[in-house]
Design an enzyme around this catalytic site. Structure first.
Site, PDB file in Angstrom:
ATOM      1  N   HIS A  40      49.624  46.522  12.941  1.00  9.40           N
ATOM      2  CA  HIS A  40      48.726  46.298  14.075  1.00  9.40           C
ATOM      3  C   HIS A  40      49.244  47.143  15.234  1.00  9.40           C
ATOM      4  O   HIS A  40      50.391  47.593  15.213  1.00  9.40           O
ATOM      5  CB  HIS A  40      48.692  44.815  14.470  1.00  9.40           C
ATOM      6  CG  HIS A  40      50.057  44.274  14.783  1.00  9.40           C
ATOM      7  ND1 HIS A  40      50.840  43.652  13.843  1.00  9.40           N
ATOM      8  CD2 HIS A  40      50.797  44.332  15.922  1.00  9.40           C
ATOM      9  CE1 HIS A  40      51.994  43.332  14.387  1.00  9.40           C
ATOM     10  NE2 HIS A  40      51.998  43.727  15.649  1.00  9.40           N
ATOM     11  N   HIS A 129      52.071  52.925  19.390  1.00  9.52           N
ATOM     12  CA  HIS A 129      52.599  53.376  18.108  1.00  9.52           C
ATOM     13  C   HIS A 129      52.343  52.296  17.070  1.00  9.52           C
ATOM     14  O   HIS A 129      52.063  51.148  17.412  1.00  9.52           O
ATOM     15  CB  HIS A 129      54.107  53.650  18.212  1.00  9.52           C
ATOM     16  CG  HIS A 129      54.908  52.411  18.452  1.00  9.52           C
ATOM     17  ND1 HIS A 129      55.037  51.836  19.712  1.00  9.52           N
ATOM     18  CD2 HIS A 129      55.601  51.609  17.606  1.00  9.52           C
ATOM     19  CE1 HIS A 129      55.770  50.755  19.628  1.00  9.52           C
ATOM     20  NE2 HIS A 129      56.125  50.575  18.360  1.00  9.52           N
TER      21      HIS A 129
END
Length: 196
Positions: A40, A129
């Protein structure tokens, strides 16, 4: 409850993450690789939240999510945190392709909402990221070669999701509790049954 706010990934993004992991496993020792269910894009970690406060905060997250519509993100490139010294996190890069920086705008609104709700300010800058792996305890993880090409994928999330994180011996388990539309409207997308 231990909670965080994040963007979910679609199948194209998940496929890129898994292919990148497979290609890196043979080249990079010393890593504990993230599972598919753990992927996620974290927008804001909240930490321990009392269930009564969680119920009260849901409207705050809904208002913070409301923005200029869906995001356009490109997933590409690998790196490590910290950038120098012994690496602890191996990541796939996330690049905002909107002309108005919508991803960063979302992160700023969520951070301000969290502060307004009484959460301590986040001290680290927002660096989008996707975590591919974390360093194994006691290991000297090998960073990816400089010339490594990850491939790329695009992602267009249209909701911010609230997740519960349960720490277990086999790794963290994440459960989505609620989702909040990134469109200009006020509608909540799909609260999970029994999540309140």
């Amino acid at each position: 409850m231990r909670l965080f706010l994040a963007l979910q990934l679609d199948e194209a993004a998940l496929g890129l993450l898994e292919r990148t992991q497979r290609r890196l496993r043979d080249r990079c020792d010393g890593w504990r690789w993230a599972r598919r269910g753990a992927f996620h894009l974290t927008i804001r970690f909240l930490g321990e939240v009392d269930p009564a406060d969680d119920a009260r905060h849901r409207e705050i997250w809904q208002a913070a999510a409301r923005g200029d519509g869906p995001l356009r993100l490109r997933l590409e490139g690998v790196g490590t945190f910290p950038p120098r010294g012994r690496p602890r996190v191996l990541w796939l890069g996330v690049h905002d392709e909107t002309s108005d920086g919508r991803l960063y705008g979302l992160a700023e609104r969520v951070e301000q909402a969290a502060r307004d709700a009484g959460f301590a300010p986040e001290t680290r800058p927002f660096r989008p990221h996707l975590t591919l792996a974390r360093a194994q305890r006691g290991a000297r993880p090998v960073a990816p070669p400089a010339a490594f090409e990850s491939g790329s994928a695009t992602l267009a999330p249209d909701a911010l999701s609230l997740f519960r994180s349960e720490l277990r011996p086999e790794g963290a388990r994440y459960t989505r509790l609620d989702s909040f539309s990134l469109a200009g409207g006020a509608a909540r997308l799909h609260p999970e049954p029994g999540s309140r």
